[in-house]
Enzyme design. Structure first.
Site, PDB file in Angstrom:
ATOM      1  CD  GLU A   1     -28.592  -0.614  40.966  1.00  0.00           C
ATOM      2  OE1 GLU A   1     -27.623  -1.345  40.692  1.00  0.00           O
ATOM      3  OE2 GLU A   1     -29.552  -1.017  41.646  1.00  0.00           O
TER       4      GLU A   1
ATOM      5  CE  LYS B   1     -31.631  -3.150  44.205  1.00  0.00           C
ATOM      6  NZ  LYS B   1     -30.167  -2.990  44.125  1.00  0.00           N
TER       7      LYS B   1
ATOM      8  CD1 TRP C   1     -23.550  -2.373  29.417  1.00  0.00           C
ATOM      9  CD2 TRP C   1     -21.513  -2.810  30.214  1.00  0.00           C
ATOM     10  NE1 TRP C   1     -23.352  -1.566  30.509  1.00  0.00           N
ATOM     11  CE2 TRP C   1     -22.108  -1.815  31.016  1.00  0.00           C
ATOM     12  CE3 TRP C   1     -20.234  -3.244  30.539  1.00  0.00           C
ATOM     13  CZ2 TRP C   1     -21.465  -1.234  32.102  1.00  0.00           C
ATOM     14  CZ3 TRP C   1     -19.585  -2.679  31.625  1.00  0.00           C
ATOM     15  CH2 TRP C   1     -20.206  -1.692  32.389  1.00  0.00           C
TER      16      TRP C   1
ATOM     17  CG  HIS D   1     -20.500  14.679  62.056  1.00  0.00           C
ATOM     18  ND1 HIS D   1     -19.743  15.401  62.961  1.00  0.00           N
ATOM     19  CD2 HIS D   1     -21.182  13.763  62.789  1.00  0.00           C
ATOM     20  CE1 HIS D   1     -19.951  14.933  64.174  1.00  0.00           C
ATOM     21  NE2 HIS D   1     -20.820  13.935  64.098  1.00  0.00           N
TER      22      HIS D   1
ATOM     23  NE  ARG E   1     -24.640 -12.376  29.844  1.00  0.00           N
ATOM     24  CZ  ARG E   1     -23.998 -13.349  30.470  1.00  0.00           C
ATOM     25  NH1 ARG E   1     -24.675 -14.274  31.124  1.00  0.00           N
ATOM     26  NH2 ARG E   1     -22.692 -13.419  30.463  1.00  0.00           N
TER      27      ARG E   1
ATOM     28  CG  ASN F   1     -19.253 -11.844  26.652  1.00  0.00           C
ATOM     29  OD1 ASN F   1     -19.670 -11.217  25.681  1.00  0.00           O
ATOM     30  ND2 ASN F   1     -19.967 -12.762  27.277  1.00  0.00           N
ATOM     31  N   GLY F   2     -15.582  -9.258  27.657  1.00  0.00           N
ATOM     32  CA  GLY F   2     -14.375  -8.985  28.417  1.00  0.00           C
ATOM     33  C   GLY F   2     -13.578  -7.833  27.844  1.00  0.00           C
TER      34      GLY F   2
ATOM     35  CE  LYS G   1     -29.005  -9.721  37.979  1.00  0.00           C
ATOM     36  NZ  LYS G   1     -29.775  -8.936  38.964  1.00  0.00           N
TER      37      LYS G   1
ATOM     38  CB  CYS H   1     -20.988  -8.784  26.330  1.00  0.00           C
ATOM     39  SG  CYS H   1     -20.163  -7.186  26.372  1.00  0.00           S
TER      40      CYS H   1
ATOM     41  CD  GLU I   1     -29.510  -2.675  47.675  1.00  0.00           C
ATOM     42  OE1 GLU I   1     -30.208  -3.302  46.860  1.00  0.00           O
ATOM     43  OE2 GLU I   1     -28.322  -2.385  47.452  1.00  0.00           O
TER      44      GLU I   1
END
Length: 607
Positions: A486, A483, A74, A502, A27, A98-99, A602, A2, A479
């Site tokens: 996301e 990406k 958020w 496997h 963010r 925030n939090g 973010k 946030c 990665e």
């Protein structure tokens, strides 16, 4: 994560608060709101969704007032609705947060038993009611906040507005960052320096447990024990240019193209190119005494740490453990006294990583951090700070921060090898030369952007995509898959190439694109063998390799991406580019929100 901005100003602040929220969009958020104090009352406007929705509400119903707070939320507790959007308010106060307040349920039950009425599902609203009770009982804002802060468990940054005190805000932080900005006859609060960039360059960072009373004339900071304290005022250096896309369609693409420059800037701090020497800031830090390294990180930073594990063990012959920050403390790891714990974080504020850092400190570890924000909490609590110089990264999906982390970690691995006596002077010169070649090689990789864009439709139509790699290319496969997930919302998985047979090979058919990352070199033939197993089962292979690799193995692939031929040390930095560009162009082809993908923030400052 946030975003918060607050202003005690000389004129109406609503327009500047909205502009500040736009600087905080990167963010991640799914609702927003503003509250101001004017004519003896608190007024607010809130809206779910994008800031344009809030702007439309403000256009229809303007919000006057010289003091105000604003927030991008958020969602954690409660869906992203108008009722759950911040600021939350009572008759006496409005606040943004925030939090997470971990003990909110018991506090809420207590408040309801005393007759308080709640209008949201959030944890934040309990703080508004707790502070209001104190104000209604005749306490000052300072007395009320001091008492309430001691009852809150969890992580928070708070900005609180008071109806009866129109030229005053109170802020507080515990586990979430908050900065104070100093202007001419105005004072500000913000989640970070970027939020305040056009307003002031003079800022101070609140420390853990600090709370602050701000007025037009300045700020008085208190520590967690309510003692008045001073924190240094610094020049932030943040500018609005950092949030400009320039000529690029998206921030993510701009940041991908910035990589040659920012990697070069980062490496200047760690190598002396012309002298052929490593130059890491390790004074007073005995690397030669380190017997084991523990790497802890989240998300993309974790994959950078996976690559570093290969480097540390290959070059320095130092054993490395690596763990997700969210899991690290809970498995109660055995840590040798005097070991090095290395924490990697773009923001330096990631809640899980910060908690892991403090756990490692309590276990007697020396602490090193790789961070992009040298004033962050992790940097301040570390024994050794290895700063990346990526500059602000606005796109939620990390790109340039990742390659700068790799650059720092490669230099650190070489430095550790030298300290361990495993790097001769000639070897040192060779590694410095190769590291210095990385920016040009990354630039060479960017030259294939157009051909990568042409491949995007092949991948955009898929429901599932697999990425394969061996050795340091395995973390790049992870990665690349991250990406793609996301920003395009396509299910993707990264695998060590040798693990395909496997289990995952059962997923292969002609509808599954398989991205193979395989620079020519010692591991190439093994990887190609695994690739051929995929092709034999109808898999559509896209091979990312250099010219030699493409010539040797590219015939039966549906597409190839040719990279510059580089030394294995810098190959992860170079091969990061095509997986970033492929994810980007697939997302654009699908029409998703590249810079602000759904549900993502973010930096995650709650556990």
């Amino acid at each position: 994560m946030c975003g918060i901005i607050g202003i005690v100003g000389k004129e109406d602040v609503c327009g500047r608060l909205l502009a500040g929220l736009r600087r905080l969009e990167y963010r991640g958020y799914n609702s927003a709101g503003i509250a101001t104090d004017h004519d003896g009352m608190i007024d607010r406007r809130r809206a779910p969704g994008k800031l344009d929705n809030l702007a439309a509400v403000l256009k229809e119903s303007p919000l006057p007032g010289h003091t105000g707070i604003a927030h991008t939320r958020w969602a954690t507790h409660g869906a992203p609705t108008e009722d759950n959007a911040h600021p939350h308010a009572t008759n006496e106060v409005a606040l943004v947060h925030n939090g997470i307040i971990e003990n909110f349920k018991s506090l809420r039950d207590e408040l309801i038993a005393r007759g308080r009425t709640f209008t949201s599902q959030t944890d934040t609203e309990v703080v508004a009611h707790l502070v209001s009770e104190k104000i209604e009982a005749g306490e000052t804002p300072e007395q009320a906040v001091s008492a309430v802060l001691k009852r809150l468990h969890g992580a928070f940054a708070l900005a609180i507005l008071f109806r009866q005190y129109p030229d005053l805000l109170i802020g507080a932080r515990l586990g979430s960052p908050l900065v104070v900005g100093y202007g001419e006859g105005e004072t500000y609060l913000g989640s970070d320096a970027l939020a305040l960039a056009p307003l002031t360059q003079r800022i101070c960072y609140l420390e853990e447990g600090d709370w602050v009373v701000i007025t037009r004339g300045g700020a008085q900071i208190y520590d967690r024990d309510d003692n008045p304290v001073e924190r240094p005022i610094v020049i932030s250096g943040a500018t609005d240019l950092a949030i400009s896309k320039g000529n690029h369609r998206h921030f993510m693409l701009k940041e991908i193209y910035e990589q040659p420059i920012v990697v070069a800037q980062t490496l200047r701090s760690y190598v002396r190119r012309f002298e052929g020497e490593l130059a890491m800031p390790t004074e007073g830090f005995d690397l030669g005494a380190i017997k084991r390294v523990t790497i802890v990180a989240c998300g993309t930073s974790y994959y950078a740490g996976m690559v570093a594990k290969y480097w540390f063990e290959q070059f320095a012959r130092v054993p490395v453990d690596i763990d997700f920050a969210s899991e690290f403390r809970y498995r109660e790891p055995v840590m040798e006294p005097g070991g090095l714990a290395l924490f990697i974080s773009q923001s330096g504020e990631t809640a899980d990583t910060l908690a892991a850092l403090r756990h490692a400190r309590n276990e007697g570890q020396r602490i090193a951090t790789v961070v992009n924000v040298p004033t962050s909490t992790m940097a301040r609590e570390a024994d050794l700070v290895l700063a990346t110089h990526a500059g602000p990264e606005i796109g939620v999906a990390s790109t340039k921060a990742f390659t700068c982390q790799l650059a720092v970690l490669a230099a650190f691995a070489a430095n550790l090898a030298r300290a361990k006596g495993r790097l001769s002077r000639d070897d040192e010169r060779t590694l410095v030369r190769h590291l210095s070649e990385a920016p040009a090689a990354i630039n060479g990789a960017l030259a294939y952007d157009e051909s990568i864009q042409e491949l995007a439709p092949l991948v955009a139509a898929a429901r599932d995509v697999l990425y394969l790699g061996r050795g340091p290319d395995y973390p790049l496969a992870l990665e690349g898959a991250l990406k793609l997930k996301e920003i395009s919302y396509i299910h993707a998985e990264g695998y060590a190439a040798g693990e395909m047979k496997h289990g995952p090979i059962a997923l292969i058919d002609n509808s599954v694109p398989v991205i193979v990352i395989a620079p020519s070199g010692p591991l190439f033939e093994k990887t190609v063998s695994n690739m051929q197993e995929v092709q034999a089962r109808g898999g559509k292979v896209i091979l990312i390799s250099d010219y030699d690799g493409i010539q040797a193995a590219g015939d039966n692939c549906i597409a190839t991406i040719t990279m510059p031929k580089v030394h294995p040390l810098i190959a992860p930095l170079v091969y990061a580019v095509p997986v970033q560009l492929l994810a980007y162009h697939v997302a654009v082809a699908k029409g998703t929100d590249v810079d602000q993908p759904r549900n993502l923030a973010k930096s995650v400052t709650v556990e």
